[in-house]
Scaffold this active site. Structure first.
Site, PDB file in Angstrom:
ATOM      1  N   PRO A 173       0.820  -1.225   0.000  1.00  0.00           N
ATOM      2  CA  PRO A 173       0.000   0.000   0.000  1.00  0.00           C
ATOM      3  C   PRO A 173       0.849   1.268   0.000  1.00  0.00           C
ATOM      4  O   PRO A 173       0.341   2.339  -0.317  1.00  0.00           O
ATOM      5  CB  PRO A 173      -0.806  -0.093   1.305  1.00  0.00           C
ATOM      6  N   GLU A 196       1.078  -7.359   8.520  1.00  0.00           N
ATOM      7  CA  GLU A 196       1.227  -5.895   8.397  1.00  0.00           C
ATOM      8  C   GLU A 196       2.251  -5.502   7.337  1.00  0.00           C
ATOM      9  O   GLU A 196       2.399  -4.331   7.012  1.00  0.00           O
ATOM     10  CB  GLU A 196       1.617  -5.280   9.753  1.00  0.00           C
TER      11      GLU A 196
HETATM   12  C1  9D3 Z   1      -5.233  -2.816   8.176  1.00  0.00           C
HETATM   13  C2  9D3 Z   1      -3.757  -2.886   7.985  1.00  0.00           C
HETATM   14  N1  9D3 Z   1      -3.219  -1.580   7.711  1.00  0.00           N
HETATM   15  C3  9D3 Z   1      -2.912  -0.904   8.970  1.00  0.00           C
HETATM   16  C4  9D3 Z   1      -3.056   0.559   8.870  1.00  0.00           C
HETATM   17  C5  9D3 Z   1      -2.022  -1.589   6.884  1.00  0.00           C
HETATM   18  C6  9D3 Z   1      -1.959  -2.634   5.848  1.00  0.00           C
HETATM   19  C7  9D3 Z   1      -1.017  -3.638   5.919  1.00  0.00           C
HETATM   20  C8  9D3 Z   1      -0.948  -4.604   4.955  1.00  0.00           C
HETATM   21  C9  9D3 Z   1      -2.839  -2.647   4.788  1.00  0.00           C
HETATM   22  C10 9D3 Z   1      -2.776  -3.631   3.805  1.00  0.00           C
HETATM   23  C11 9D3 Z   1      -1.832  -4.613   3.891  1.00  0.00           C
HETATM   24  C12 9D3 Z   1      -1.747  -5.663   2.846  1.00  0.00           C
HETATM   25  N2  9D3 Z   1      -1.827  -5.092   1.500  1.00  0.00           N
HETATM   26  C13 9D3 Z   1      -0.979  -5.396   0.528  1.00  0.00           C
HETATM   27  O1  9D3 Z   1      -0.100  -6.212   0.735  1.00  0.00           O
HETATM   28  C14 9D3 Z   1      -1.094  -4.728  -0.751  1.00  0.00           C
HETATM   29  C15 9D3 Z   1      -2.003  -3.718  -1.208  1.00  0.00           C
HETATM   30  C16 9D3 Z   1      -3.102  -3.059  -0.584  1.00  0.00           C
HETATM   31  O2  9D3 Z   1      -3.498  -3.316   0.567  1.00  0.00           O
HETATM   32  N3  9D3 Z   1      -3.751  -2.101  -1.298  1.00  0.00           N
HETATM   33  C17 9D3 Z   1      -3.425  -1.771  -2.559  1.00  0.00           C
HETATM   34  N4  9D3 Z   1      -2.406  -2.346  -3.177  1.00  0.00           N
HETATM   35  C18 9D3 Z   1      -1.720  -3.310  -2.496  1.00  0.00           C
HETATM   36  S1  9D3 Z   1      -0.421  -4.150  -3.108  1.00  0.00           S
HETATM   37  C19 9D3 Z   1      -0.184  -5.028  -1.738  1.00  0.00           C
END
Ligand code: 9D3
Length: 255
Positions: free
Chosen positions: A92, A119
């Site tokens: 992200p 995370e």
């Molecule tokens: C709820 C978790 N979040 C805390 C503020 C952070 C977070 C950590 C890990 C949010 C998403 C993820 C996992 N996402 C990905 O690995 C990911 C992703 C995404 O979530 N949105 C858009 N593109 C991508 S590419 C990989």
């Protein structure tokens, strides 16, 4: 093109080669997809790939050791086959993926796609081994696997010999930065709605102009930011002016 995907869910990622254009490309050896499970690079009995975050807080972080070993193994294999390797982390925090970036990636020989879970990945892995970080957009996924699959799909259809030249990637609306024009097929009247008469005129020049005008007009209406950095020639400008004048007439009629 070779894809090496590092993932805790290899069967999920492999599904991208199961059907459609990517499936055909894989069967024709135009792409080569390998999945690597960092769990196979652990040395403890529990095959631990995650641990608690330093500093506290919710969730877990992917441990660096098995990821680094996995990446080193892939690099060694690619080096032995003279395949240049670029490492991409789906996250992200990355820049939002777009067609220009996809096109550049399609010129690489080998891409390593690192998928995070939990995370995310220990930051030192990114510092040591990652070349680029890309996101799919501003919404929350559960991991990078869908990102890797999106990349594999978008890149594969740009590779030589994957698409027939008839519906070649060059013809894609996004390759010239506009949205697509509307499409119609039989029947000619459906639910009382007729197709635009121009499409039955048999006049291919008029049809091409109409389609260009629809692409320009719909882009202006739905995604105006796509037109901001685009230089329109005199004909495009006139087509767009006529489109906008037309919708204003239609709006006036409804008042
Ligand atoms: C709820 C978790 N979040 C805390 C503020 C952070 C977070 C950590 C890990 C949010 C998403 C993820 C996992 N996402 C990905 O690995 C990911 C992703 C995404 O979530 N949105 C858009 N593109 C991508 S590419 C990989």
């Amino acid at each position: 093109m070779r894809f090496d995907v590092i993932t805790l869910f290899p069967e999920l990622v492999q599904a991208v080669t199961g059907s459609g254009i990517v499936g055909r490309a894989a069967n024709a050896d135009l792409i080569d997809l390998h999945c690597w499970n960092p769990r196979d690079y652990t040395s403890d009995v529990h095959r631990t790939v995650d641990d608690r975050p330093y500093g506290g807080g919710p969730g877990m972080v992917m441990k660096p050791d098995s990821l680094i070993t996995t990446i080193k193994d892939i690099r060694a294999l690619n080096a032995s086959e003279n395949i240049a390797t670029k490492v991409i982390y789906l996250s992200p925090q990355g820049k939002t993926l777009n067609q220009v970036a996809v096109k550049k990636m399609s010129a690489e020989q080998g891409l390593v796609l690192l998928c995070g879970r939990y995370e995310g990945v220990d930051e030192r892995v990114l510092e040591m081994e990652v070349d680029e970080e890309w996101s799919l957009g501003d919404y929350v996924l559960s991991g990078g696997e869908l990102g890797a699959m999106v990349l594999i799909d978008a890149i594969t259809r740009l590779l030589p010999d994957v698409l027939g030249h008839k519906d070649s990637a060059e013809q894609d609306s996004f390759s010239d930065g506009l949205l697509d024009y509307p499409h119609y097929t039989r029947p000619e009247v459906f639910a009382g709605k007729e197709i635009p008469a121009v499409l039955k005129s048999g006049n291919h020049q008029r049809i091409a102009k109409w389609r260009r005008q629809q692409a320009l007009g719909r882009t202006w209406q739905r995604r105006p930011e796509l037109l901001e950095n685009k230089i329109l020639d005199a004909e495009d400008k006139q087509l767009l002016r006529d489109f906008l004048e037309n919708i204003r007439e239609i709006e006036d009629k409804h008042e």
